[in-house]
Every structure is written in C-alpha cells, then in structure tokens.
Design a protein around this motif. Structure first.
Motif, PDB file in Angstrom:
ATOM      1  N   PHE A 124       4.057   7.748  -9.702  1.00 56.17           N
ATOM      2  CA  PHE A 124       2.171   7.416 -11.001  1.00 56.17           C
ATOM      3  C   PHE A 124       1.769   5.408 -10.389  1.00 56.17           C
ATOM      4  O   PHE A 124       0.634   5.223 -11.253  1.00 56.17           O
ATOM      5  N   THR A 125       2.521   4.784 -10.559  1.00 50.70           N
ATOM      6  CA  THR A 125       2.634   3.203 -10.217  1.00 50.70           C
ATOM      7  C   THR A 125       1.630   3.472  -8.843  1.00 50.70           C
ATOM      8  O   THR A 125       1.171   2.368  -8.748  1.00 50.70           O
ATOM      9  N   ASN A 126       1.759   3.835  -7.683  1.00 49.88           N
ATOM     10  CA  ASN A 126       1.053   3.235  -6.797  1.00 49.88           C
ATOM     11  C   ASN A 126       1.123   2.367  -5.993  1.00 49.88           C
ATOM     12  O   ASN A 126       0.535   2.047  -5.842  1.00 49.88           O
ATOM     13  N   ARG A 127       2.162   2.038  -6.274  1.00 48.55           N
ATOM     14  CA  ARG A 127       2.424   0.777  -5.578  1.00 48.55           C
ATOM     15  C   ARG A 127       2.502   1.133  -4.009  1.00 48.55           C
ATOM     16  O   ARG A 127       2.743  -0.112  -3.447  1.00 48.55           O
ATOM     17  N   PHE A 155      -0.637   1.479  -2.729  1.00 54.65           N
ATOM     18  CA  PHE A 155      -1.645   0.246  -2.545  1.00 54.65           C
ATOM     19  C   PHE A 155      -1.373   0.394  -1.299  1.00 54.65           C
ATOM     20  O   PHE A 155      -2.524  -0.338  -0.520  1.00 54.65           O
ATOM     21  N   HIS A 156      -0.329   0.188  -0.676  1.00 55.03           N
ATOM     22  CA  HIS A 156       0.153  -0.623   0.838  1.00 55.03           C
ATOM     23  C   HIS A 156      -0.142   0.040   2.239  1.00 55.03           C
ATOM     24  O   HIS A 156      -1.040  -0.498   2.980  1.00 55.03           O
ATOM     25  N   VAL A 157      -0.262   1.404   2.026  1.00 55.96           N
ATOM     26  CA  VAL A 157      -0.635   2.494   2.880  1.00 55.96           C
ATOM     27  C   VAL A 157      -1.803   1.814   3.155  1.00 55.96           C
ATOM     28  O   VAL A 157      -2.736   2.669   3.906  1.00 55.96           O
ATOM     29  N   ASP A 158      -2.535   1.912   1.802  1.00 56.61           N
ATOM     30  CA  ASP A 158      -4.143   2.384   1.589  1.00 56.61           C
ATOM     31  C   ASP A 158      -4.938   1.240   1.705  1.00 56.61           C
ATOM     32  O   ASP A 158      -5.714   1.460   2.821  1.00 56.61           O
ATOM     33  N   ALA A 176      -7.569  -6.876   3.312  1.00 58.94           N
ATOM     34  CA  ALA A 176      -6.730  -7.549   3.283  1.00 58.94           C
ATOM     35  C   ALA A 176      -5.012  -7.665   1.733  1.00 58.94           C
ATOM     36  O   ALA A 176      -5.690  -7.002   0.254  1.00 58.94           O
ATOM     37  N   ILE A 177      -4.149  -7.515   2.281  1.00 62.33           N
ATOM     38  CA  ILE A 177      -3.058  -8.048   1.207  1.00 62.33           C
ATOM     39  C   ILE A 177      -2.315  -8.981   1.407  1.00 62.33           C
ATOM     40  O   ILE A 177      -2.099  -9.585   1.896  1.00 62.33           O
ATOM     41  N   PHE A 178      -2.134 -10.158  -0.247  1.00 60.33           N
ATOM     42  CA  PHE A 178      -1.962 -10.893  -0.170  1.00 60.33           C
ATOM     43  C   PHE A 178       0.776 -10.813  -0.805  1.00 60.33           C
ATOM     44  O   PHE A 178       0.196  -9.938  -1.554  1.00 60.33           O
ATOM     45  N   ILE A 179       1.187 -10.668   0.311  1.00 54.50           N
ATOM     46  CA  ILE A 179       2.798 -10.686   0.607  1.00 54.50           C
ATOM     47  C   ILE A 179       3.012 -12.736  -0.241  1.00 54.50           C
ATOM     48  O   ILE A 179       2.995 -13.191   0.919  1.00 54.50           O
ATOM     49  N   GLU A 180       3.914 -12.442  -0.838  1.00 51.09           N
ATOM     50  CA  GLU A 180       3.862 -13.706  -1.591  1.00 51.09           C
ATOM     51  C   GLU A 180       4.850 -14.398  -0.536  1.00 51.09           C
ATOM     52  O   GLU A 180       5.377 -15.506   0.254  1.00 51.09           O
ATOM     53  N   HIS A 181       5.707 -13.296  -0.635  1.00 45.82           N
ATOM     54  CA  HIS A 181       7.787 -13.745   0.109  1.00 45.82           C
ATOM     55  C   HIS A 181       7.101 -12.357   1.415  1.00 45.82           C
ATOM     56  O   HIS A 181       8.902 -11.804   0.176  1.00 45.82           O
ATOM     57  N   ASP A 221      -5.827  -8.959  -1.644  1.00 45.51           N
ATOM     58  CA  ASP A 221      -5.295  -8.038  -3.244  1.00 45.51           C
ATOM     59  C   ASP A 221      -3.446  -8.333  -2.890  1.00 45.51           C
ATOM     60  O   ASP A 221      -2.617  -8.055  -1.937  1.00 45.51           O
ATOM     61  N   PRO A 222      -3.132  -8.869  -4.326  1.00 44.69           N
ATOM     62  CA  PRO A 222      -2.100  -8.870  -4.497  1.00 44.69           C
ATOM     63  C   PRO A 222      -0.694  -7.734  -4.208  1.00 44.69           C
ATOM     64  O   PRO A 222      -0.746  -6.756  -4.579  1.00 44.69           O
ATOM     65  N   SER A 223       0.265  -7.585  -3.486  1.00 44.73           N
ATOM     66  CA  SER A 223       1.155  -6.644  -3.213  1.00 44.73           C
ATOM     67  C   SER A 223       1.693  -6.957  -4.724  1.00 44.73           C
ATOM     68  O   SER A 223       2.175  -7.387  -5.294  1.00 44.73           O
ATOM     69  N   PRO A 224       1.570  -5.781  -5.758  1.00 44.54           N
ATOM     70  CA  PRO A 224       2.587  -4.468  -6.177  1.00 44.54           C
ATOM     71  C   PRO A 224       3.573  -4.856  -6.658  1.00 44.54           C
ATOM     72  O   PRO A 224       4.654  -5.191  -7.363  1.00 44.54           O
TER      73      PRO A 224
END
Length: 291
Positions: free
Chosen positions: A168-171, A174-177, A184-189, A250-253
């Motif tokens: 249910f967190t859909n984390r 999120f990346h697949v969608d 765009a995704i923001f992946i800090e590390h 959007d920041p990666s969860p």
C-alpha cells in the motif's frame, strides 16, 4: 501452535499472516484500534485496543492466553513495555516485527551489529519519536525492552524493505509509473544499496519462525542488495523507456541518507529460502507496468 494473537493484522504482511494462520487451523485473535476493516468475517476473534494506552491492553487481554503473539504495531518503548506487562503469563512466544533500521546505515549488516541486550532504552511514547532517526530509536528501544524483560522466547524479525503486489506504500510502483509515464525522478544518492523482501515470503517467514525453536534476532529477505541506479535500469529494460533523472524531479520515496542492506546468511543457514532479488523485482516491475 494452536492459538495466536496478532497485534495488527488488517494490512499488508499482517493480513497475509492472518490468512496463513487460518489455513493452518489456528485460532486467531486480532487486536487493533478497530479502524481498518478486515476480510476475515467470523473466522477471527477481534479485540479493540490502543497501543498508546496500557490500560486498554490489560483490559483486552484479561483472562485470555495464546501460544504466540505476533507484534506488528509497536512503535515505541512505552508500547513494548505496556504490551509485555499486559501479556505476562499469557503467551508462550513473542514474535516482534522489527526492522533493519536498528542498524546504522551501511551494507550487509549481520545480526550481531546491534545487540538489544546492551542497549539502554529511554521510555517514550510514539509521538515523541520523529523521522527516520526516531523510527530507528523506537525499534531499538522496543527490542531492548522485550529481550531484557520477557520471560518467554522472543524473536525480533529485522525486515528489510517489504515489497509486493499488495504494497500500500506504492514506493516501488512510484518508480515504475514515473519511468513509463516520462515523469522526472530525483534520486539523491543513486549508488546507495538496499535490501528487500517479498510480502508473501515475509508473512510465511513469520509463521515458520514462530513454529520453530529459534529465539533471538534474525534478518530475512533476498540475499542480494541493489542500488537505485540498478533498480532504475531494470525498470528501463522492462518498460523500454528511458528514465528522466534530474534534481527538479519528484523525490524518490527510497531516498535515504545512507545504504540500507542486510546479510541474510543466518536465515539461510537455518534452511529458509527467499526469491532472488532480480527475479522478485522483475515480477513486480512487470506487474506495475502492465496495470
């Protein structure tokens, strides 16, 4: 095991565990706030509790007993102590859902890297913990309370990140969608590494460890870990779409300030097996992609 108390049991891994117990013919009691509905009808006994109110636990558990308690909803040292006291003399084994968060950031943490018998917990309520650091302290403190005070066998299952079709967190979703929709995704590390476990295998592991003679701490999950860069590459391959990675995205969860992975060799040495991480991720990425 003929009877089990589940603190939680209405979502995700807890719900899967309830069904596994019922399939085994075990009498199941679920204790919750009574807010989230469950699909089990008259197959389970329900108790209404508040983990933040120790007196509600004493009243709910009065004149009752179970072979095993599975604790999914403990998020503070006060809750661990209140539950331990309310269940004293009423259970035969305590299986605690803990987390790899008890370890410092890093990779391939073994169970001995955090010893709850040497940790001095401060009594706090769940609202006194905040953020990741608070979550880490809460799980460490809860483990310490249980192992230092319980008079029955205790198992602390230090789960890595749990994923599955019912997450249910859909984390992961999120990346697949974001990749397949060109967002765009923001992946800090991107090179920090993470461990995962399938939700179905997480529930099965809880049942198996409860039925075993094992006590102590244990890391379950896929033996491999993966970086977010590698995860995105898997998604790109499945969706045939190039990911957009940029600081304005959007920041990666899964953005965390360090790697978060565990060594699962102890569970493997005890005969437990988990799906390889690449196979697990391939299955779930394909599931989300085709939704």
């Amino acid at each position: 095991m003929k009877s089990a108390l589940i603190l939680g049991g209405t979502q995700f891994v807890g719900k899967r565990l309830v069904q596994l117990l019922l399939n085994e013919g075990i009498e199941v009691t679920i204790a919750t706030r009574g807010i989230t509905a469950d699909p089990f009808g008259d197959q389970v006994i329900r108790l209404k509790i508040s983990r933040e109110d120790a007196e509600s636990l004493k009243q709910a558990f009065q004149d009752k007993s179970w072979d095993v308690v599975f604790d999914h909803t403990c998020y503070s040292s006060k809750e661990a102590l209140g539950t331990f006291k309310a269940l004293e003399g009423k259970i035969g084994k305590y299986v605690f859902t803990s987390s790899q968060a008890v370890y410092h950031f890093g990779t391939n943490h073994k169970e001995d890297n955090f010893n709850p018998l040497e940790y001095k917990p401060t009594l706090k309520g769940r609202r006194e913990y905040s953020g990741y650091v608070g979550y880490q302290e809460a799980k460490r403190a809860a483990e310490a309370i249980l192992f230092q005070h319980a008079q029955v066998p205790v198992v602390a299952v230090r789960f890595p990140i749990i994923i599955g079709k019912d997450d249910f967190t859909n984390r992961l979703k999120f990346h697949v969608d974001h990749v397949k929709c060109g967002k765009a995704i923001f992946i800090e590390h991107p090179d920090f590494r993470y461990s995962f476990i399938d939700s179905e295998e997480a529930a099965s592991f809880l049942l198996m460890i409860a039925n075993s003679d094992y006590q102590g701490v244990i890391n379950p999950g896929s033996s491999e870990d993966i970086s977010l860069r590698e995860l995105v590459t898997l998604i790109e391959d499945q969706t045939e779409t190039k990911a957009i990675l940029q600081s304005e995205g959007d920041p990666s969860p899964y953005n965390l300030p360090g790697s978060w992975s565990i060594d699962t060799s102890r569970a493997k040495s005890l005969g437990y097996r988990f799906t390889s991480l690449n196979q697990l991720l391939d299955q779930l990425i394909n599931f989300y992609h085709l939704e």
